[in-house]
Design an enzyme around this catalytic site. Structure first.
Site, PDB file in Angstrom:
ATOM      1  CB  SER A 141      26.309  -3.887 -54.639  1.00  0.00           C
ATOM      2  OG  SER A 141      26.563  -5.253 -54.913  1.00  0.00           O
ATOM      3  CE1 TYR A 155      22.563  -5.226 -50.891  1.00  0.00           C
ATOM      4  CE2 TYR A 155      23.493  -6.180 -52.885  1.00  0.00           C
ATOM      5  CZ  TYR A 155      23.654  -5.481 -51.696  1.00  0.00           C
ATOM      6  OH  TYR A 155      24.903  -5.044 -51.324  1.00  0.00           O
TER       7      TYR A 155
END
Length: 246
Positions: A141, A155
């Site tokens: 990501s 995250y």
């Protein structure tokens, strides 16, 4: 490779489903790993078959070793030797600051986003290394470098770990003929945002993205398919950012 068999974790929805469909269209046998929605996974499998690929669905939790063993066992038993792995399964937990995050949510994010990738990568390495070929693509990501303050720094931290894993494992497995790369999506318009409690988040973020729009799952799937392909045969240890300029 003449006969691709690729395991895709988290393949029943969003980016994972788009990856499965793209790989099916390119002739892969696709193993669709999923956690809960059997109907959604089977619909993706039907799409893969309609595109000319082979497909099988396998339910399981990638953070559970026995489930990972079964995932690859079914893959090899039903479709043949596994040649590719896409580590796509991931969770974010609720949006918010780290100070407000529940310990259970933190643990789940680490278990799925990091331990799950490690377990799947380890099993793939055990199978691929003796055969002298294979490719792994991790779905990272842009959060790994942006940090995602106020949203989900936990995250982001797991995705930074995935980037480090990509670089290290590429060097470790390169002599065995196995390539390891990652794709780092930015803000992608999928149902994940609704699951986090903010369905309009991707489009609201467009003003801060140089391309002025969120990405599409199919755009990530194209990057993954290229990294798995023979055209990317000299690419390993790369983290390909597909984030609209962020």
């Amino acid at each position: 490779m003449s006969s691709w068999v690729t395991v895709v974790t988290g393949g029943s929805r969003g980016i994972g489903a788009a990856i499965c469909r793209r790989l099916g269209a390119e002739g892969h046998g696709v193993v669709i790993g999923y956690m809960r929605d059997a109907d959604a996974a089977e619909k993706v499998a039907e799409d893969v078959r309609e595109a000319g690929g082979r497909a099988v669905t396998v339910r399981g939790d990638t953070s559970v070793e026995a489930d990972v063993e079964r995932l690859f066992e079914v893959a090899e038993g039903e479709l043949g030797p596994v040649t590719g792995l896409v580590n796509n399964a991931g969770v974010t937990g609720p949006l918010g600051s780290l100070a407000d995050a529940a310990t259970a949510d933190l643990r789940r994010v680490v278990d799925v986003n990091l331990l799950g990738v490690l377990l799947c990568s380890r099993r793939a390495a055990q199978l691929m290394a003796p055969r002298g070929a294979g490719a792994v693509v991790n779905v990272s990501s842009a959060a790994a470098t942006l940090g995602s303050p106020g949203d989900y720094v936990h995250y982001a931290a797991t995705k930074a770990a995935v980037d480090a894993l990509t670089v290290g494992l590429a060097k470790e497995l390169g002599p065995s003929g196995i390539r390891v790369n990652a794709v780092a999506p930015g803000m992608i318009d999928t149902e994940m945002h609704a699951a986090m409690g903010d369905p309009g988040r991707a489009h609201r973020a467009a003003a801060g993205i140089p391309l002025r729009r969120p990405g599409r799952a199919e755009e990530i799937a194209g990057a993954v398919a290229w990294l798995l392909s023979e055209e990317a045969g000299y690419a390993t240890g790369a983290v390909l950012r597909v984030a609209g300029g962020r």
